[in-house]
Scaffold this motif. Sequence first.
Motif, PDB file in Angstrom:
ATOM      1  N   PRO A 102      10.810  22.772  59.588  1.00  0.00           N
ATOM      2  CA  PRO A 102      10.864  21.765  60.662  1.00  0.00           C
ATOM      3  C   PRO A 102      12.287  21.437  61.089  1.00  0.00           C
ATOM      4  CG  PRO A 102       9.301  21.097  58.976  1.00  0.00           C
ATOM      5  CD  PRO A 102      10.015  22.289  58.433  1.00  0.00           C
ATOM      6  N   MET A 103      13.203  21.314  60.088  1.00  0.00           N
ATOM      7  CA  MET A 103      14.591  20.986  60.445  1.00  0.00           C
ATOM      8  C   MET A 103      15.231  22.162  61.195  1.00  0.00           C
ATOM      9  SD  MET A 103      14.436  18.077  59.010  1.00  0.00           S
ATOM     10  CE  MET A 103      13.885  17.195  57.566  1.00  0.00           C
ATOM     11  N   PHE A 104      14.884  23.409  60.803  1.00  0.00           N
ATOM     12  CA  PHE A 104      15.369  24.563  61.558  1.00  0.00           C
ATOM     13  C   PHE A 104      14.949  24.417  63.025  1.00  0.00           C
ATOM     14  CE2 PHE A 104      15.270  27.944  57.898  1.00  0.00           C
ATOM     15  CZ  PHE A 104      16.266  27.245  57.250  1.00  0.00           C
ATOM     16  N   GLY A 105      13.681  24.063  63.231  1.00  0.00           N
ATOM     17  CA  GLY A 105      13.177  23.902  64.589  1.00  0.00           C
ATOM     18  C   GLY A 105      13.923  22.823  65.341  1.00  0.00           C
ATOM     19  N   MET A 106      14.165  21.698  64.637  1.00  0.00           N
ATOM     20  CA  MET A 106      14.851  20.582  65.300  1.00  0.00           C
ATOM     21  C   MET A 106      16.239  21.000  65.752  1.00  0.00           C
ATOM     22  SD  MET A 106      13.880  17.562  62.635  1.00  0.00           S
ATOM     23  CE  MET A 106      12.196  17.361  62.078  1.00  0.00           C
ATOM     24  N   VAL A 107      17.015  21.627  64.847  1.00  0.00           N
ATOM     25  CA  VAL A 107      18.386  21.960  65.255  1.00  0.00           C
ATOM     26  C   VAL A 107      18.397  23.065  66.313  1.00  0.00           C
ATOM     27  CG1 VAL A 107      19.469  21.167  63.122  1.00  0.00           C
ATOM     28  CG2 VAL A 107      18.832  23.552  63.347  1.00  0.00           C
ATOM     29  N   THR A 108      17.376  23.921  66.308  1.00  0.00           N
ATOM     30  CA  THR A 108      17.313  24.940  67.360  1.00  0.00           C
ATOM     31  C   THR A 108      17.262  24.262  68.723  1.00  0.00           C
ATOM     32  OG1 THR A 108      16.036  26.290  65.846  1.00  0.00           O
ATOM     33  CG2 THR A 108      16.083  27.000  68.128  1.00  0.00           C
ATOM     34  N   GLU A 109      16.413  23.230  68.827  1.00  0.00           N
ATOM     35  CA  GLU A 109      16.330  22.504  70.097  1.00  0.00           C
ATOM     36  C   GLU A 109      17.660  21.838  70.427  1.00  0.00           C
ATOM     37  OE1 GLU A 109      13.413  22.496  71.829  1.00  0.00           O
ATOM     38  OE2 GLU A 109      12.331  23.589  70.275  1.00  0.00           O
ATOM     39  N   VAL A 110      18.295  21.266  69.395  1.00  0.00           N
ATOM     40  CA  VAL A 110      19.562  20.562  69.626  1.00  0.00           C
ATOM     41  C   VAL A 110      20.617  21.541  70.151  1.00  0.00           C
ATOM     42  CG1 VAL A 110      21.452  19.338  68.491  1.00  0.00           C
ATOM     43  CG2 VAL A 110      19.091  18.759  67.948  1.00  0.00           C
ATOM     44  N   PHE A 111      20.731  22.719  69.511  1.00  0.00           N
ATOM     45  CA  PHE A 111      21.734  23.695  69.958  1.00  0.00           C
ATOM     46  C   PHE A 111      21.483  24.111  71.410  1.00  0.00           C
ATOM     47  CE2 PHE A 111      22.353  24.852  65.332  1.00  0.00           C
ATOM     48  CZ  PHE A 111      23.600  24.286  65.265  1.00  0.00           C
ATOM     49  N   ALA A 112      20.212  24.327  71.752  1.00  0.00           N
ATOM     50  CA  ALA A 112      19.918  24.761  73.119  1.00  0.00           C
ATOM     51  C   ALA A 112      20.247  23.658  74.125  1.00  0.00           C
ATOM     52  CB  ALA A 112      18.450  25.160  73.228  1.00  0.00           C
ATOM     53  N   VAL A 113      19.867  22.407  73.789  1.00  0.00           N
ATOM     54  CA  VAL A 113      20.073  21.303  74.735  1.00  0.00           C
ATOM     55  C   VAL A 113      21.561  21.067  74.971  1.00  0.00           C
ATOM     56  CG1 VAL A 113      19.859  18.803  75.006  1.00  0.00           C
ATOM     57  CG2 VAL A 113      17.888  20.160  74.275  1.00  0.00           C
ATOM     58  N   PHE A 114      22.342  21.022  73.875  1.00  0.00           N
ATOM     59  CA  PHE A 114      23.750  20.647  74.040  1.00  0.00           C
ATOM     60  C   PHE A 114      24.653  21.841  74.318  1.00  0.00           C
ATOM     61  CE2 PHE A 114      21.962  17.014  71.796  1.00  0.00           C
ATOM     62  CZ  PHE A 114      22.289  16.036  72.723  1.00  0.00           C
ATOM     63  N   SER A 115      24.079  23.058  74.412  1.00  0.00           N
ATOM     64  CA  SER A 115      24.858  24.191  74.895  1.00  0.00           C
ATOM     65  C   SER A 115      24.452  24.534  76.316  1.00  0.00           C
ATOM     66  CB  SER A 115      24.645  25.427  74.007  1.00  0.00           C
ATOM     67  OG  SER A 115      24.912  25.102  72.674  1.00  0.00           O
ATOM     68  N   LYS A 116      23.466  23.810  76.864  1.00  0.00           N
ATOM     69  CA  LYS A 116      22.972  24.052  78.219  1.00  0.00           C
ATOM     70  C   LYS A 116      22.572  25.507  78.399  1.00  0.00           C
ATOM     71  CE  LYS A 116      23.779  20.253  80.889  1.00  0.00           C
ATOM     72  NZ  LYS A 116      23.256  19.445  79.784  1.00  0.00           N
ATOM     73  N   LYS A 117      21.921  26.062  77.394  1.00  0.00           N
ATOM     74  CA  LYS A 117      21.505  27.458  77.470  1.00  0.00           C
ATOM     75  C   LYS A 117      20.099  27.592  76.924  1.00  0.00           C
ATOM     76  CE  LYS A 117      23.907  30.908  75.972  1.00  0.00           C
ATOM     77  NZ  LYS A 117      24.672  31.577  74.916  1.00  0.00           N
ATOM     78  N   PRO A 118      19.383  28.640  77.340  1.00  0.00           N
ATOM     79  CA  PRO A 118      18.128  28.930  76.647  1.00  0.00           C
ATOM     80  C   PRO A 118      18.445  29.335  75.212  1.00  0.00           C
ATOM     81  CG  PRO A 118      18.405  30.348  78.579  1.00  0.00           C
ATOM     82  CD  PRO A 118      19.692  29.648  78.356  1.00  0.00           C
ATOM     83  N   ILE A 119      17.459  29.269  74.345  1.00  0.00           N
ATOM     84  CA  ILE A 119      17.670  29.687  72.960  1.00  0.00           C
ATOM     85  C   ILE A 119      17.981  31.179  72.938  1.00  0.00           C
ATOM     86  CG2 ILE A 119      16.501  30.020  70.751  1.00  0.00           C
ATOM     87  CD1 ILE A 119      14.849  27.436  71.771  1.00  0.00           C
ATOM     88  N   PHE A 120      19.041  31.531  72.216  1.00  0.00           N
ATOM     89  CA  PHE A 120      19.402  32.939  72.107  1.00  0.00           C
ATOM     90  C   PHE A 120      18.403  33.631  71.188  1.00  0.00           C
ATOM     91  CE2 PHE A 120      21.630  36.338  69.867  1.00  0.00           C
ATOM     92  CZ  PHE A 120      22.162  37.056  70.922  1.00  0.00           C
ATOM     93  N   GLY A 121      17.797  34.711  71.672  1.00  0.00           N
ATOM     94  CA  GLY A 121      16.873  35.470  70.822  1.00  0.00           C
ATOM     95  C   GLY A 121      15.628  34.697  70.464  1.00  0.00           C
ATOM     96  N   TYR A 122      14.918  34.205  71.483  1.00  0.00           N
ATOM     97  CA  TYR A 122      13.734  33.384  71.234  1.00  0.00           C
ATOM     98  C   TYR A 122      12.736  34.102  70.340  1.00  0.00           C
ATOM     99  CZ  TYR A 122       9.360  30.949  72.219  1.00  0.00           C
ATOM    100  OH  TYR A 122       8.171  30.301  72.087  1.00  0.00           O
ATOM    101  N   ARG A 123      12.398  35.339  70.706  1.00  0.00           N
ATOM    102  CA  ARG A 123      11.401  36.071  69.914  1.00  0.00           C
ATOM    103  C   ARG A 123      11.906  36.368  68.507  1.00  0.00           C
ATOM    104  NH1 ARG A 123       6.753  38.978  72.712  1.00  0.00           N
ATOM    105  NH2 ARG A 123       6.512  37.489  74.386  1.00  0.00           N
ATOM    106  N   GLY A 124      13.194  36.659  68.406  1.00  0.00           N
ATOM    107  CA  GLY A 124      13.776  36.879  67.076  1.00  0.00           C
ATOM    108  C   GLY A 124      13.604  35.648  66.203  1.00  0.00           C
ATOM    109  N   MET A 125      13.808  34.474  66.812  1.00  0.00           N
ATOM    110  CA  MET A 125      13.624  33.223  66.083  1.00  0.00           C
ATOM    111  C   MET A 125      12.194  33.090  65.587  1.00  0.00           C
ATOM    112  SD  MET A 125      16.195  31.396  65.700  1.00  0.00           S
ATOM    113  CE  MET A 125      16.940  29.867  66.097  1.00  0.00           C
ATOM    114  N   VAL A 126      11.231  33.396  66.489  1.00  0.00           N
ATOM    115  CA  VAL A 126       9.818  33.244  66.128  1.00  0.00           C
ATOM    116  C   VAL A 126       9.465  34.192  64.992  1.00  0.00           C
ATOM    117  CG1 VAL A 126       7.466  33.546  66.944  1.00  0.00           C
ATOM    118  CG2 VAL A 126       9.145  32.430  68.404  1.00  0.00           C
ATOM    119  N   PHE A 127       9.888  35.457  65.129  1.00  0.00           N
ATOM    120  CA  PHE A 127       9.526  36.420  64.084  1.00  0.00           C
ATOM    121  C   PHE A 127      10.268  36.115  62.782  1.00  0.00           C
ATOM    122  CE2 PHE A 127       8.214  39.030  67.837  1.00  0.00           C
ATOM    123  CZ  PHE A 127       6.861  38.981  67.537  1.00  0.00           C
ATOM    124  N   ALA A 128      11.469  35.566  62.885  1.00  0.00           N
ATOM    125  CA  ALA A 128      12.168  35.152  61.661  1.00  0.00           C
ATOM    126  C   ALA A 128      11.383  34.058  60.961  1.00  0.00           C
ATOM    127  CB  ALA A 128      13.581  34.679  61.990  1.00  0.00           C
TER     128      ALA A 128
END
Lengths: 132, 573
Positions: free
Chosen positions: B284-310
């Motif tokens: 859950p915390m991994f998920g939370m910080v993923t959202e935080v990085f995307a929001v405050f970098s003004k970018k989509p999540i890098f490697g979305y599918r890679g994240m899911v499969f990880a």
Amino acid sequence: MKKESILFLFLGVFWGLMGVVYWFWSRDVTGAVMLAGSVFLGLIPGLYLYYWYRRSGYHLRAEDRPDASIEEGAGVIDAFPDNSIWPMIFAIGCMFGVLALVFGTWLAIPAIAFGLSAMIGFTAESRRGGNI
Amino acid sequence: MTDVIDRPVNLDSDDQGPVNPDHGHDHGHDHHGPSGLVKWMTSTDHKVIGISYTVTSLTMMIIGGAFAEIIRAQLVSPTSTLVSFAQYNELFTMHGSVMIYLFVGPFAFAGLANYLVPLQIGAPDMAFPRLNLLSYWLYLSGSLVMLSGFLTSGGAANFGWVGYAPLSNVTASPGSGADLWIVALMLTGFSAIFSGVNLVATIFYLRAPGMTLFRMPIFTWNMLITGILILLAFPILTGGLVMLYCDRHFGTHIFTVSGGGVPLLWQHIFWFWGHPEVYILALPMFGMVTEVFAVFSKKPIFGYRGMVFATISIGALSLGVWAHHMFTTGAVLLPFFSAMSLLIAVPTGIKMFNWIGTMWGGKVTYSTSMLMAMGFLFTFLVGGITGIYLASPPIDFFTHDTYFVVAHFHSVVMALVLGAMSAIFLWFPKMSGIMLNERLGKFQFWFLFIGTQVFTFPMYLVGLKGMPRRMAVYPNNPSWQSLNQWASVGALLIGISMVFFIVNALYSFKKRVPAGDNPWDAQTLEWYTSSPPPAHNFVSLPPIHSERPTWDYNHPDHLSLGHGDKEKAKAGS
């Protein structure tokens, strides 16, 4: 439902393979049994979801299709319960139940009282459409 | 009354007419529902339950943190008499138990998850709202039962948070404190199982149209895998606790040698729950910080599918690593567990890479939330790398049951605390409609981040020098003493950071700086609705064409493209 079922089936199969390797390598009964149980916990929901996917005629729901529009989901989603006191009453019953295990069986009396009233409350609430 | 909920309308469609939150069925009574105490006790709204969970678990963090401060105060001097040996045993047991069972877990998989998962997928509530409420009350009653051990004549449980047999049997640990610990975990165990059921069912059945699995926010994905892991792991713990209770009171000999039982069986059962539990806390915390990085970098999540499969790989592998906690028993298959534990570093490494990739080239804003997430990244890296050391049996033989292990998992869980704080700073405006103070937040961050490092690094060193864990006194060795004092200074800094947090919350509620619906220009669906969201969450929904529908709605010139669409867009232009 297809991808959901594949997710569970994949996990079940993966744990199955891991369990087979583990059993033939270690001959440890404890771990092998727990891994075997996990395989079922992957396969049973996976097969259940796949069963419903097949029964729907391999239908993709609006939430499964990337091109779906919001309008396609129009209509009733479901009925959601309103405020209810019974979950709390039931939890209090459970608490007395476990305290009876520690401090003596007399605590089973409030446990049963709270538990039963919560069960009746839950049922009656669902039947009348429920309110506290 | 039961609420029959219609799908929210699409704001862009012409034929829907004016948007009226009360149209159609009778929603009106929600707005006049109970308030205050009665609302807390009876509301089946996932938002109310989520906030109840969050506040209760943060209270548990304060209680467990107070235990930690007493432990660190005791260890300032080698022969301190601040607490007795018996009290010390109770303190470290209850510190671990409160933090793992009553704070991090419930915060991660029931607090923010309850609040956010339905919002992120466009659902009106969790799938089973009354089960959800039952889950909260079982958690709260379990917490009270566990803590009430301190009020009994024999004191609270004192056999460590892992409750190893035979130390946890009735001869070595008589008294009702130990029994209260066991039965409390049965209550919280069922609470967790119900939360897991709710998460999986909600994510499978209540998504908005167009919200396919591979468009769900990473946080929701991680909660799905967490939910599945809960369903696997917690029944095993609860089963083990029933066996332990039977051994203590009904004369069975499951974990006692005298009657033909095997004490090691408890370790197998406990860690078969315990290691997936680590990922139940971490994902859950991994998920939370993923959202935080995307929001405050003004970018989509890098490697979305890679994240899911990880995430899926971590979930799959987490069932094959339990006995790396048992290397020194000499009774487990070392190469298998070592290899699996090393393997799990690969998906975790992919996540690290993707978090850095998300920030790379982005327009990074150093808000408190982002700083906390960066602190998480560093601290988790330290905890993760030392975890790789410990996955190697020769190193584990040398450091097992020393402060090195304590330092390793405190790096990990303090990283999770940083992640949790990062999430609170991101989503507090959504939950309350007001902003937290950034200046106080940054003070909190620096105290928490520096405190964490000052706290853990000396523990690594004193562990390598051979100091065993769970000792109230230690040999009068100057280097051990100074390292312990540094660790205590770190613990004090962490304590001060929590004071900043409480002051910040009180100050912000007094000051009430309004947040607006989307103060961070964030991307996922929860930022589309109002802050705080109305009853049943959405009056209308934007079209969902990517994993960041709110961003697409607010920035039609910078649509995020789905996979495969990039090539099409290039070919078209």
